[in-house]
Design a protein around this motif. Structure first.
Motif, PDB file in Angstrom:
ATOM      1  N   GLN A 121       0.829  -1.202   0.000  1.00  0.00           N
ATOM      2  CA  GLN A 121       0.000   0.000   0.000  1.00  0.00           C
ATOM      3  C   GLN A 121       0.867   1.257   0.000  1.00  0.00           C
ATOM      4  O   GLN A 121       1.920   1.295   0.641  1.00  0.00           O
ATOM      5  N   SER A 122       0.453   2.272  -0.737  1.00  0.00           N
ATOM      6  CA  SER A 122       1.238   3.509  -0.828  1.00  0.00           C
ATOM      7  C   SER A 122       0.389   4.711  -0.452  1.00  0.00           C
ATOM      8  O   SER A 122      -0.844   4.657  -0.477  1.00  0.00           O
ATOM      9  N   PHE A 123       1.073   5.806  -0.115  1.00  0.00           N
ATOM     10  CA  PHE A 123       0.411   7.028   0.337  1.00  0.00           C
ATOM     11  C   PHE A 123       1.008   8.209  -0.415  1.00  0.00           C
ATOM     12  O   PHE A 123       2.206   8.270  -0.656  1.00  0.00           O
ATOM     13  N   VAL A 124       0.148   9.145  -0.779  1.00  0.00           N
ATOM     14  CA  VAL A 124       0.568  10.262  -1.608  1.00  0.00           C
ATOM     15  C   VAL A 124       1.011  11.441  -0.740  1.00  0.00           C
ATOM     16  O   VAL A 124       0.339  11.807   0.217  1.00  0.00           O
ATOM     17  N   VAL A 125       2.172  12.004  -1.100  1.00  0.00           N
ATOM     18  CA  VAL A 125       2.717  13.165  -0.392  1.00  0.00           C
ATOM     19  C   VAL A 125       3.182  14.179  -1.431  1.00  0.00           C
ATOM     20  O   VAL A 125       3.767  13.813  -2.450  1.00  0.00           O
ATOM     21  N   GLU A 126       2.916  15.441  -1.165  1.00  0.00           N
ATOM     22  CA  GLU A 126       3.363  16.510  -2.051  1.00  0.00           C
ATOM     23  C   GLU A 126       4.580  17.200  -1.448  1.00  0.00           C
ATOM     24  O   GLU A 126       4.570  17.577  -0.269  1.00  0.00           O
ATOM     25  N   LEU A 127       5.638  17.333  -2.244  1.00  0.00           N
ATOM     26  CA  LEU A 127       6.850  18.023  -1.818  1.00  0.00           C
ATOM     27  C   LEU A 127       6.970  19.354  -2.543  1.00  0.00           C
ATOM     28  O   LEU A 127       6.696  19.446  -3.737  1.00  0.00           O
ATOM     29  N   GLU A 128       7.370  20.379  -1.813  1.00  0.00           N
ATOM     30  CA  GLU A 128       7.629  21.691  -2.407  1.00  0.00           C
ATOM     31  C   GLU A 128       9.147  21.881  -2.442  1.00  0.00           C
ATOM     32  O   GLU A 128       9.822  21.736  -1.424  1.00  0.00           O
ATOM     33  N   ILE A 129       9.681  22.188  -3.619  1.00  0.00           N
ATOM     34  CA  ILE A 129      11.124  22.218  -3.820  1.00  0.00           C
ATOM     35  C   ILE A 129      11.561  23.576  -4.348  1.00  0.00           C
ATOM     36  O   ILE A 129      10.944  24.132  -5.264  1.00  0.00           O
ATOM     37  N   PHE A 130      12.635  24.133  -3.765  1.00  0.00           N
ATOM     38  CA  PHE A 130      13.196  25.404  -4.218  1.00  0.00           C
ATOM     39  C   PHE A 130      14.590  25.119  -4.773  1.00  0.00           C
ATOM     40  O   PHE A 130      15.404  24.449  -4.127  1.00  0.00           O
ATOM     41  N   VAL A 131      14.839  25.634  -5.974  1.00  0.00           N
ATOM     42  CA  VAL A 131      16.066  25.256  -6.685  1.00  0.00           C
ATOM     43  C   VAL A 131      16.711  26.465  -7.370  1.00  0.00           C
ATOM     44  O   VAL A 131      16.097  27.512  -7.536  1.00  0.00           O
ATOM     45  N   GLU A 132      17.971  26.279  -7.754  1.00  0.00           N
ATOM     46  CA  GLU A 132      18.620  27.227  -8.644  1.00  0.00           C
ATOM     47  C   GLU A 132      18.039  27.026 -10.038  1.00  0.00           C
ATOM     48  O   GLU A 132      17.644  25.920 -10.406  1.00  0.00           O
ATOM     49  N   ASP A 133      17.977  28.084 -10.800  1.00  0.00           N
ATOM     50  CA  ASP A 133      17.403  27.990 -12.142  1.00  0.00           C
ATOM     51  C   ASP A 133      18.466  27.498 -13.120  1.00  0.00           C
ATOM     52  O   ASP A 133      19.357  28.241 -13.525  1.00  0.00           O
ATOM     53  N   ARG A 134      18.400  26.229 -13.452  1.00  0.00           N
ATOM     54  CA  ARG A 134      19.346  25.671 -14.414  1.00  0.00           C
ATOM     55  C   ARG A 134      18.649  24.631 -15.280  1.00  0.00           C
ATOM     56  O   ARG A 134      17.575  24.127 -14.937  1.00  0.00           O
ATOM     57  N   LYS A 135      19.255  24.299 -16.397  1.00  0.00           N
ATOM     58  CA  LYS A 135      18.676  23.334 -17.314  1.00  0.00           C
ATOM     59  C   LYS A 135      18.655  21.928 -16.698  1.00  0.00           C
ATOM     60  O   LYS A 135      19.514  21.578 -15.889  1.00  0.00           O
ATOM     61  N   ASN A 136      17.654  21.158 -17.089  1.00  0.00           N
ATOM     62  CA  ASN A 136      17.545  19.742 -16.722  1.00  0.00           C
ATOM     63  C   ASN A 136      17.307  19.495 -15.237  1.00  0.00           C
ATOM     64  O   ASN A 136      17.515  18.374 -14.754  1.00  0.00           O
ATOM     65  N   MET A 137      16.890  20.525 -14.509  1.00  0.00           N
ATOM     66  CA  MET A 137      16.659  20.333 -13.077  1.00  0.00           C
ATOM     67  C   MET A 137      15.543  19.319 -12.828  1.00  0.00           C
ATOM     68  O   MET A 137      15.688  18.405 -12.002  1.00  0.00           O
ATOM     69  N   LEU A 138      14.443  19.454 -13.556  1.00  0.00           N
ATOM     70  CA  LEU A 138      13.320  18.531 -13.377  1.00  0.00           C
ATOM     71  C   LEU A 138      13.743  17.101 -13.692  1.00  0.00           C
ATOM     72  O   LEU A 138      13.438  16.158 -12.949  1.00  0.00           O
ATOM     73  N   ARG A 139      14.511  16.926 -14.771  1.00  0.00           N
ATOM     74  CA  ARG A 139      14.981  15.601 -15.160  1.00  0.00           C
ATOM     75  C   ARG A 139      15.886  15.004 -14.089  1.00  0.00           C
ATOM     76  O   ARG A 139      15.744  13.837 -13.710  1.00  0.00           O
ATOM     77  N   ASP A 140      16.805  15.818 -13.553  1.00  0.00           N
ATOM     78  CA  ASP A 140      17.761  15.313 -12.561  1.00  0.00           C
ATOM     79  C   ASP A 140      17.075  14.908 -11.261  1.00  0.00           C
ATOM     80  O   ASP A 140      17.447  13.906 -10.635  1.00  0.00           O
TER      81      ASP A 140
END
Length: 228
Positions: free
Chosen positions: A147-166
């Protein structure tokens, strides 16, 4: 229960059905009488959505949401927690604190939505406990294998390419249900909705995200939530 239905009917500008029609709706929802129908709405064993869907099936009973927000709408059902003193009671995991197994939890009886399950240290839960102590109810985890449970994470990052992919690659062993990133100025922010099996699984996932180059901080999202 009657007040809940009247409020929903006003929202879609529909009239209250006749007693005969209400009796028919009650029977379709496995209730013997109109009084049982209203009682079910009051204690949460019947959802206002299910009644409205029989009264006005073409009306928009639920608000439209974005991709990430829609994923965060928790599954209502009978798996995940045990509600003491009540059988077959509908429940939902509160979006304000998003509890997962391994954390102490508490339940609050809502109007029309069954029991809302919060973390015991959730600020909303503590406020509800003070304002509505009579609605507080004991709940415990009752999870099954896989069984799994859903959690939302809020992330703050530097603006650079491929951040979402990494970030996605860093947590490849965790199911990502939804993700979105936004750039602003020299940085960016994003929200990830993930599935975890326990508190330790969640903490491991957060640590992996923090190690991605350019990630400044990771927190569990908090959504405003009251009691109905």
């Amino acid at each position: 229960g009657r007040e809940i239905l009247q409020r929903k009917l006003r929202e879609v500008r529909a009239d209250m059905p006749s007693l005969e029609d209400l009796q028919d709706i009650a029977e379709k929802l496995n209730k013997k009488s109109v009084e049982d129908l209203f009682a079910g709405l009051g204690n949460g064993s019947i959802t206002a959505f299910s009644v409205m869907n029989l009264i006005a099936p073409e009306a928009p009973h639920e608000p439209k949401t974005g991709v990430v927000a829609s994923v965060m709408e928790r599954i209502r059902g009978s798996k995940g927690v045990k509600i003491h003193g009540m059988d077959n009671m509908m429940f939902r995991f509160a979006g304000c604190c998003q509890p997962v197994p391994g954390e102490d939890v508490v339940g609050f009886i809502t109007r029309g939505r069954g029991v809302s399950v919060h973390r015991s240290d959730c600020a909303t839960a503590m406020g509800l406990g003070t304002e509505f102590p009579e609605r507080r109810i004991e709940v415990t985890w009752d999870t099954g294998k896989g069984q799994s449970f859903v959690v939302e994470l809020e992330i703050f990052v530097e603006d650079r390419k491929n951040m979402l992919r990494d970030i996605t690659e860093a947590i490849a062993d965790t199911n990502v249900r939804g993700a979105e990133m936004h750039s602003r100025g020299g940085g960016g922010s994003g929200r990830f909705v993930i599935e975890v099996s326990s508190l330790s699984h969640l903490n491991r996932t957060i640590e992996k995200v923090k190690k991605v180059k350019g990630v400044l901080s990771v927190i569990r999202s908090k959504r405003k939530e009251g009691i109905e």
